[in-house]
Design an enzyme around this catalytic site. Structure first.
Site, short mmCIF file in Angstrom:
data_model
loop_
_atom_site.label_atom_id
_atom_site.label_comp_id
_atom_site.label_asym_id
_atom_site.label_seq_id
_atom_site.Cartn_x
_atom_site.Cartn_y
_atom_site.Cartn_z
N GLY A 1 0.81 -1.22 0.00
CA GLY A 1 0.00 0.00 0.00
C GLY A 1 0.84 1.26 0.00
O GLY A 1 0.52 2.24 -0.67
N CYS A 2 1.95 1.24 0.73
CA CYS A 2 2.82 2.42 0.80
C CYS A 2 3.55 2.63 -0.53
O CYS A 2 3.78 3.78 -0.94
CB CYS A 2 3.82 2.25 1.94
N THR A 3 3.88 1.55 -1.20
CA THR A 3 4.52 1.67 -2.52
C THR A 3 3.54 2.28 -3.52
O THR A 3 3.91 3.16 -4.31
CB THR A 3 4.98 0.29 -3.01
N ALA B 1 3.25 6.06 -2.67
CA ALA B 1 4.45 6.82 -3.04
C ALA B 1 4.57 6.96 -4.55
O ALA B 1 4.96 8.03 -5.05
CB ALA B 1 5.68 6.12 -2.47
#
Length: 264
Positions: free
Chosen positions: A99-101, A104
């Site tokens: 999710g963070c990838t 970003a």
């Protein structure tokens, strides 16, 4: 000698039993709740933001000191001063997770339009400089990643979870310190919030100008001459007019057929 009389000690008085506690009625319960609410208590970390939207915060000391993924110490005040229009902080729980990838990379792909009005973008997490540098390099991120292991800034903007977690969200502040956004959300939602605020995003494509329409030439219809008798046209003049009308109609049809695209 008469016998000596000794005084007896007075028996110790038994402690008086405390009266049984009275049961609190509805009014007493409400009063107790009010007292609990207004009495000072130890500060607890909550998900509510400490910097409300529309509020102008004092940037000096706000959120404490943080560090870039390159190991440079900085503060929110310094980041705002270095920007042209303000600062966008998007928070993420852990570098290099799915999710963070996604989040970003969405800010990466929209970097140019989102920074076109002078706002600087930073990712913010509790990850170490080494983890964030690996994340930034692998995903080719055009903006710095901020490291906040003690979560002082994450907590100040209201995106710290109870315990030691970080809530995914976005925080936007302008040059004057006015908070424009402070909201939790998913990867796409955080990007959309910034788009609406700074006017970024993909612009609608301009309409492609096609060739100017060619005017259809029509032959003017001649006026029907009259023979001077009661203002009526002669038979010859009527025949000429009928032929002219037919020629003009045929020309219009031919021109309209030429203007239509030919099927391949």
């Amino acid at each position: 000698m008469p016998p000596e009389l000794r005084k007896r000690k007075a028996p110790a008085s038994e402690p008086v039993a405390a009266p049984p506690a009275k049961k609190k009625g509805p009014v007493a319960k409400v009063i107790a709740k009010v007292k609990d609410a207004v009495s000072p208590k130890a500060t607890k970390t909550s998900s509510a933001t400490s910097a409300s939207v529309g509020e102008t915060i004092t940037l000096e000391g706000f959120g404490g000191e943080i560090e870039t993924n390159d190991g440079v110490k900085t503060t929110l005040k310094q980041l705002v001063e270095e920007s042209e229009g303000g600062v966008v902080l998007f928070t993420y729980p852990k570098a290099s997770t799915p999710g963070c990838t996604t989040q970003a990379c969405m800010f990466r792909d929209q970097y140019a339009p989102l920074t076109s009005t002078g706002f600087s973008i930073y990712g913010l997490s509790k990850d170490s400089p080494k983890s964030n540098t690996t994340f930034k390099t692998k995903q080719n991120l055009p903006y710095p990643l901020l490291c906040d292991p003690s979560q002082t800034l994450i907590g100040a903007i209201g995106l710290k979870k109870a315990g030691a977690g970080t809530t995914r969200g976005v925080f936007v502040v302008d040059k004057s310190g006015k908070v424009l956004a402070s909201e939790a959300g998913g990867p796409a939602a955080t990007v959309e919030i910034v788009k609406k605020l700074v006017g970024g995003g993909d612009a609608a494509p301009a309409p492609v100008a096609g060739p100017a329409p060619v005017p259809v030439a029509t032959e003017p219809k001649p006026e029907v001459a009259t023979n001077g008798v009661n203002g009526t046209a002669s038979k010859e003049d009527e025949d000429r007019a009928a032929v002219a009308d037919e020629v003009a109609d045929t020309a219009e049809k031919l021109d309209s057929n030429e203007a239509k695209p030919v099927d391949a």
